[in-house]
Scaffold this motif. Structure first.
Motif: not given
Length: 258
Positions: A147-149, A174-176, A247-250
């Protein structure tokens, strides 16, 4: 700022935000960023996302849906402070066994301390290592989360191949990650906040503006959702897809090793 993004052909290896650095230089620069922000990293995630990172992370773990049985093994990469790993352990009714891997010892120190306070010491181990060279055998884990990495990893293709290698057949990836905003007006509002508000808040809260300027710029360099999905497929994964948040921010990218 979308014109700044790299494509599936690469470019993140020598991209330190909007600066181009020499091959092999990025990792040390990124390490320095996270040594500086480790103690206030989770607070600044609240600032950078308006608290939405908590909702996105909860959605990520709900998508993983870890089983309530012993033997489920997961690897959380670039997860030093433990935010995702704690959620997975809780969602598995404390049955999941996790390895939190990070290249940054300062981030891991924060995570290990938090894990002890939460009583998760028996469920989690903390390992300092590089996502591009995982110190684990093939077919070792049921799930790989990050996540965020991933955008901070110089050679993303290599990290994805390593993720595929250490997952068992039937394992989940899974990748955030922060991504490209796809809603008009929201993209302009988000850009204005990112480039003006976030570095200023970083200076006020963490005493450092520059690390947050890098983090904002690195988001704009990261490949678009469809391009990143293609990179995941190229690493060998199947059933690759993504879901946009806010909205695609993440975006949450999902794939399987079949």
């Amino acid at each position: 700022m979308s014109e700044q993004r790299v494509s599936t052909d690469g470019g993140m290896q020598t991209s330190y935000g909007f600066r181009t650095v020499s091959d092999g230089e990025k990792q040390d620069l990124v390490n320095d960023v996270f040594h500086k922000v480790a103690k206030r990293y989770d607070i600044m995630n609240d600032v950078m996302s308006g608290g939405l990172h908590r909702v996105w992370k909860d959605a990520m773990v709900a998508s993983l849906n870890p089983p309530h049985r012993p033997g489920f093994r997961f690897l959380d990469v670039a997860g030093g402070t433990g935010d995702i790993a704690f959620r997975i352990v809780a969602a598995s009714d404390r049955q999941g066994e996790g390895t939190v891997l990070d290249i940054n010892g300062s981030m891991l120190g924060v995570g290990a301390e938090r894990a002890a306070k939460k009583g998760y010491g028996e469920n989690l181990e903390f390992v300092e290592a590089n996502a591009e060279e995982l110190p684990f055998d093939d077919n070792s884990f049921d799930a790989y989360t990050i996540a965020f990495g991933i955008r901070n990893v110089p050679d993303i293709d290599k990290a994805l191949r390593e993720a595929y290698r250490v997952l068992r057949r039937g394992g989940r990836f899974l990748c955030l990650e922060f991504s490209e905003v796809e809603i008009p007006i929201l993209d302009r509002v988000y850009d204005a906040w990112s480039f003006n508000g976030i570095p200023a808040m970083g200076k006020a809260i963490a005493g450092e503006a520059e690390p947050y300027r890098y983090l904002v710029e690195s988001i704009r360099k990261f490949p678009r959702q469809a391009d990143f999905a293609s990179m995941i497929e190229r690493a060998g994964f199947s059933r690759v897809g993504y879901t946009n948040y806010t909205g695609g921010i993440a975006a949450l990218h999902s794939a399987w090793k079949i």
